[in-house]
Design an enzyme around this catalytic site. Sequence first.
Site, short mmCIF file in Angstrom:
data_model
loop_
_atom_site.label_atom_id
_atom_site.label_comp_id
_atom_site.label_asym_id
_atom_site.label_seq_id
_atom_site.Cartn_x
_atom_site.Cartn_y
_atom_site.Cartn_z
N ASP A 2 -1.67 -1.17 -3.97
CA ASP A 2 -1.93 -0.40 -5.19
C ASP A 2 -0.73 -0.47 -6.14
OD1 ASP A 2 -0.09 1.58 -4.05
OD2 ASP A 2 -1.76 2.03 -2.69
N ASP B 253 -8.86 -15.69 -17.53
CA ASP B 253 -9.65 -16.15 -16.39
C ASP B 253 -10.81 -17.04 -16.82
OD1 ASP B 253 -10.44 -15.76 -13.48
OD2 ASP B 253 -12.26 -15.05 -14.47
N GLU C 258 -6.38 -20.24 -17.70
CA GLU C 258 -6.88 -20.84 -16.46
C GLU C 258 -7.95 -21.88 -16.78
OE1 GLU C 258 -9.78 -19.17 -14.02
OE2 GLU C 258 -9.11 -20.22 -12.24
N ASP D 262 0.85 -1.19 0.00
CA ASP D 262 0.00 0.00 0.00
C ASP D 262 0.88 1.25 0.00
OD1 ASP D 262 -1.96 1.89 0.38
OD2 ASP D 262 -2.28 1.41 2.51
N HIS E 31 -4.39 -17.27 -5.57
CA HIS E 31 -5.31 -16.49 -4.73
C HIS E 31 -6.63 -17.22 -4.49
CE1 HIS E 31 -6.69 -15.97 -8.75
NE2 HIS E 31 -7.73 -15.27 -8.37
N ASP E 32 -6.79 -18.40 -5.08
CA ASP E 32 -8.01 -19.18 -4.90
C ASP E 32 -7.79 -20.43 -4.05
OD1 ASP E 32 -9.47 -17.52 -6.63
OD2 ASP E 32 -9.07 -18.77 -8.39
N ASP F 62 -4.70 -9.87 -16.21
CA ASP F 62 -5.70 -10.92 -16.08
C ASP F 62 -6.90 -10.53 -16.95
OD1 ASP F 62 -7.31 -12.95 -14.86
OD2 ASP F 62 -6.21 -12.67 -12.98
N ASN G 246 -0.34 4.59 -0.38
CA ASN G 246 -0.95 5.84 0.11
C ASN G 246 -1.70 5.65 1.43
OD1 ASN G 246 -2.99 4.27 -0.91
ND2 ASN G 246 -4.06 5.92 -1.98
N ASP H 179 -4.12 3.72 2.67
CA ASP H 179 -5.57 3.55 2.86
C ASP H 179 -5.88 2.09 3.22
OD1 ASP H 179 -5.07 2.30 0.44
OD2 ASP H 179 -6.61 3.36 -0.69
#
Length: 534
Positions: A38, A209, A273, A30, A338-339, A107, A32, A34
């Site tokens: 990013d 994807d 994928e 990150d 990530h799955d 992606d 900035n 928040d």
Amino acid sequence: MPLSRQNTTNQSRFPDGLVVYQIYPRSFKDSNNDGIGDLKGIISKLDYLADLGVNAIWLCPVYSSPMIDGGYDVSDYENVDPTFGSLKDLDTLIAQAARRNIQVLLDIVANHTSDKHAWFIESRSSLDNPKRNWYVWKDPTDSSSEPNNWLSVFGGPAWEYDPHTKQYYLHSFAKQQPDLNWQNPEVRQAMKNAMRFWLDRGIAGFRMDAVDWYAKDASLRDDLPNPAYNPSIDSPYNMLLHRHSKGQKEIYKYLQELSDVLLAYPDRYMLIEAHFDTLPGPQQFVDFYRKIDTRVAAPFNFSNLYLPWEAKRFETCINTFQSRLRPQDTPVYVSGSHDRTRLATRFGMGATRAAAMLFLTLPGIAVIYNGEEIGMENVQINTTSTQDIIERSITGRGQGRDGERTPMQWSSSRNAGFSDHTPWLPISSNYLTTNVQTEESQPDSLLNLYRQLINLRHTSPAIKIGTYQPLPTNHADLFAYLRIGGQQKLTVIINFSRSKSAPCPIVGEMLLSTHSSQVNTPLQPLEGRILQIP
Ligand code: ISL
Ligand code: CA
């Protein structure tokens, strides 16, 4: 004589020994404060990635999105969501990565859009809108219910009723992710245009994807019940066998059209994928190599994500797969995503070193999910912190994906150096010891093993371009193979046992041991070795 197998037998676009590093942008860094990762955060970590030695980064979606499914619900394919930065930031990332010889892959989420995409807003506005046929709209059945029994991956029916035009639309994922109608050539054209938009900006290629869902049964026949369904552990989606709602042969035709887009540019490629488990069998998987231009396209091999940590299971799986490939086909080995549950959690921390050696010495392409290189583990997320749509809709089944999506652990400082703000998902409690900064300072850390392995992958001709040959061991806990190429012959041998040492049947020079062992000693439990044979 040229060294490269791929360059001699065809004009493969895949760089030799390619290592792709998958970034989940929301959790990487990150910039900035928040609490959300990013693009500027990624830019600030490019030197880390260059030191690691990866040749490409694949960014999970950073397009404009209502973020119902972590950005896999795209509302504009040709822009960047403000959460992640701007188009200019992405241009900077591409340029800064190129200076470090790192390619950028995006992606492409082409099976569905967000329901907030302008195309869908138009499509749902009236029965005769020109974009009506860009999505899959059907009348209710006579009994006023869903057009058929198809299910959404995320739970419930795959159809949503739209009272305005009194028809249902199809959504294989969330109802905020309406499926595009790939039978419509205009849709395919629009997707090709989006690809060109990015290729023209310097993107090296794509991860495609959810391609399994591109093509459905044209007459929308019902799916049949799955006799093996176990309601207490399986996702409700698996109640049915998805023979009709996905996986039809037109997928290959559609993907070949997309390959043609890539072929018009130099050096561009795509990773697909597609799932072993969700297609009727390995033949379908091999078809991805036979029916799509193998110079620019290759499917991920996810099968290792479903295997238990057993030598013979890995041996059979990898040897069978390799035996089906032709020399010009590029295997794509995946060790996490990530799955899926993280490697350290799936196999145990003790197995991470041997697993790293295995995945980074197989032929073709190795895909590393961010954080695997430091041994990040799945984090237990309590219900108040749940983010993932799967956990929200199929609560408490252990199907949620937040656990493998927690922020990258950069250091032992506040929030693991990810952000000064409370992060969007909690940081693992192990961050004080499992983090980049600490592991950089420890010569025998997992991170430094990854660096050595990736370096070897780029410098050893046998690993970079050599052939793969099975090497039977006659030992239940050992899996070994040969890599031969460019005047070099290597053996990789892994002891899968967690408790027992095993005799090392190979004589050769020790190039690398996961346990710093000396040559001619038994393999320690969970040890892997790379031996050079005269
Ligand atoms: O991960 C799954 C279920 O836990 C798979 O069924 C997954 O949904 C499927 O492989 C497609 O995944 C991809 O497309 C999805 C997105 O949610 C995933 O993150 C993405 O990897 C929809 O775009
Ligand atoms: Ca941010």
